[in-house]
Design an enzyme around this catalytic site. Structure first.
Site, PDB file in Angstrom:
ATOM      1  N   SER A 149       0.921  -0.961  -0.039  1.00  0.00           N
ATOM      2  CA  SER A 149      -0.156   0.368   0.081  1.00  0.00           C
ATOM      3  C   SER A 149       0.638   1.304   0.130  1.00  0.00           C
ATOM      4  O   SER A 149       1.802   1.356  -0.757  1.00  0.00           O
ATOM      5  CB  SER A 149      -0.461   0.068   1.045  1.00  0.00           C
ATOM      6  OG  SER A 149      -1.970   0.555   1.011  1.00  0.00           O
TER       7      SER A 149
ATOM      8  N   HIS B  68      -7.786  -6.005  -0.413  1.00  0.00           N
ATOM      9  CA  HIS B  68      -6.126  -5.023  -0.536  1.00  0.00           C
ATOM     10  C   HIS B  68      -5.981  -5.725   1.322  1.00  0.00           C
ATOM     11  O   HIS B  68      -5.894  -5.247   2.673  1.00  0.00           O
ATOM     12  CB  HIS B  68      -6.883  -3.723  -0.022  1.00  0.00           C
ATOM     13  CG  HIS B  68      -5.455  -2.637   0.114  1.00  0.00           C
ATOM     14  ND1 HIS B  68      -5.138  -1.907  -0.454  1.00  0.00           N
ATOM     15  CD2 HIS B  68      -5.126  -1.444   1.482  1.00  0.00           C
ATOM     16  CE1 HIS B  68      -3.861  -1.235  -0.527  1.00  0.00           C
ATOM     17  NE2 HIS B  68      -4.143  -1.348   0.586  1.00  0.00           N
TER      18      HIS B  68
HETATM   19  C1  GCU Z   1      -5.409   5.212   1.632  1.00  0.00           C
HETATM   20  C2  GCU Z   1      -4.985   5.221   0.654  1.00  0.00           C
HETATM   21  C3  GCU Z   1      -3.858   4.680  -0.352  1.00  0.00           C
HETATM   22  C4  GCU Z   1      -2.504   3.806   0.817  1.00  0.00           C
HETATM   23  C5  GCU Z   1      -4.002   3.353   1.544  1.00  0.00           C
HETATM   24  C6  GCU Z   1      -2.587   2.452   2.740  1.00  0.00           C
HETATM   25  O1  GCU Z   1      -5.629   4.059   1.318  1.00  0.00           O
HETATM   26  O2  GCU Z   1      -5.596   6.345   0.116  1.00  0.00           O
HETATM   27  O3  GCU Z   1      -3.390   5.261  -1.075  1.00  0.00           O
HETATM   28  O4  GCU Z   1      -2.289   3.013  -0.261  1.00  0.00           O
HETATM   29  O5  GCU Z   1      -4.428   3.988   2.528  1.00  0.00           O
HETATM   30  O6  GCU Z   1      -1.214   2.749   2.644  1.00  0.00           O
HETATM   31  O7  GCU Z   1      -3.489   1.554   3.561  1.00  0.00           O
END
Ligand code: GCU
Length: 424
Positions: free
Chosen positions: A262, A403
């Site tokens: 992420s 995710h």
């Molecule tokens: C949020 C953000 C993302 C990121 C994510 C994370 O969803 O919008 O860009 O990748 O957090 O790091 O968990």
């Protein structure tokens, strides 16, 4: 009174209107993706065509790297050596005897400011030198495994202050262990080096803390418009950890694999682009500002990320909110900067916010640079079916699910690393 209320309502409507204008609705259907043209990888700013890896390295690569640094992530300062290394723990028989566990604090000082980075290291106890995965964690080293000896922010539970006890949920040891297949890594002959990313720069919109403040000029309170945001700071931190790993005799520093999930996947790609010492780079579900193409505007957009996380990128990047076409780069170029080193982009089928197709297309669009080095990129035009990994010089898979980081993902990363290390 009525006048005041009326004024309040008008002000609210005005501000609401302005903020509504700031971002367009989230694109959730492929049919709504706008037409776009990606900036050319193989043509320099002076319109010179790039035909060889040497020309790429001499002419085009530096242009792209400098653009990402100045307009997207922010320029980082030079290296700062750690003045002290405190070895806090060195256990030869951890994890039921199969691993060596080492815990180390790296202390950085400049002027009257300092930060301390706490490393947790597990290595297979059989080998003299091990390849390692180097990865930041989100929730503290003690979240990655239930091992009761893992220090909390570099300290034993009994040494924690009242504030620290409030900040860290000590009863949540191993709370994130499902994301860290440590035993799988050890059994496959790999170690893990992990650090809480907040050690380098706390993830909040505050530039008075973390590593940034060590580098300010007198009177400076925040980075200049083209200077490092938090993602650059975390990437810089990866390189400083690498400086230390190079001094460790039990680690094969020619086989350090950078991994990030992420926001930390975005960080891993940017760190890998800047520092050739990382031999493989893995971005797991990194999305906007990571592996996903910004121009598709699918899921999270540049304006979303800059609004919700104003501290992540350089201030200059905010000029591209709702204006991606004005960028001289897109994220396929970030992946290309890692060539010829192997890079892995992983998506998840239910992670629309990170735009799996945009991640795949970026990996594909980076492929011409791998071809310049005689390596195999991604040929297919179509997003592969779920759980059907592709492992070339560029690796890609679309995992079924949300995710996250799962054992399936780690299994692919281990196989990918095995394949590349064996072929060398
Ligand atoms: C949020 C953000 C993302 C990121 C994510 C994370 O969803 O919008 O860009 O990748 O957090 O790091 O968990």
């Amino acid at each position: 009174m009525i006048q005041k209320i009326l004024f309040g309502v008008i002000a609210f409507v005005f501000v609401y209107h302005l903020s509504a204008q700031k971002t367009t609705p989230t694109i959730k259907n492929e049919a709504d993706v706008p037409l776009y043209e990606l900036p050319q990888l193989l043509t320099t700013e002076n319109e010179k065509q790039i035909d060889t890896s040497l020309e790429w390295e001499r002419l085009r690569r530096p242009e792209i790297l400098s653009y990402f640094a100045n307009q997207v992530y922010g320029v980082s300062p030079d290296k700062l050596n750690f003045q002290e290394v405190d070895v806090l723990d060195n256990e030869p028989a951890a994890l039921g005897g199969k691993a060596i566990r080492k815990q180390v604090n790296l202390n950085f000082k400049k002027g009257n400011k300092s930060i301390s980075i706490s490393l947790l290291i597990y290595l297979p106890n059989k080998k003299i030198k091990s390849p390692v995965f180097l990865a930041y964690n989100f929730k503290g080293n003690y979240s990655v495994n239930t091992d009761p000896a893992i220090l909390i922010n570099g300290k034993k539970e009994t040494e924690l202050s009242k504030e620290e006890l409030k900040k860290f949920n000590v009863s949540d040891r191993g709370g994130r262990s499902s994301r860290w297949a440590i035993e799988k890594m050890i059994d496959a002959g790999y170690g893990l080096v992990t650090v809480d990313y907040n050690n380098v720069d706390p993830d909040q919109n505050d530039f008075s803390d973390g590593i940034h403040s060590l580098f300010y000029k007198p009177g400076q309170l925040a980075p200049a418009k083209n200077e490092w945001g938090s993602l650059s700071a975390w990437a810089w931190g990866m390189s400083r950890i690498m400086d230390f790993l190079e001094t460790e005799s039990m680690i094969d520093h020619k086989k350090v694999i950078l991994f990030g999930h992420s926001r930390l996947g975005k960080t891993a790609l940017w760190a890998g682009a800047n520092d050739h010492r990382f031999s493989i780079v893995i971005s797991n579900n990194s999305g906007c500002g990571g592996a996903a193409l910004s121009r598709r505007r699918f899921g999270e957009k540049v304006s979303d990320i800059n609004t919700n996380y104003p501290h992540w990128f350089a201030k200059n990047f905010h000029n591209f909110n709702e204006n991606e076409a004005a960028l001289a780069v897109d994220q396929h170029m970030l992946i290309a900067l890692i060539a010829p080193r192997p890079v892995y982009v992983a998506s998840a089928s239910q992670d629309a916010w990170a735009d799996p197709k945009g991640e795949f297309l970026a990996a594909k669009a980076a492929s011409p640079i791998y071809r310049l080095y005689g390596k195999k990129g991604i040929e297919s035009e179509k997003l592969p079916p779920v759980n059907t990994p592709f492992h070339g010089a560029i690796g890609y898979h679309l995992r079924n699910g949300k995710h996250d980081v799962t054992d399936f993902d780690w299994q692919q990363y281990i196989e990918f690393a095995n394949m590349h290390f064996e072929s060398n």
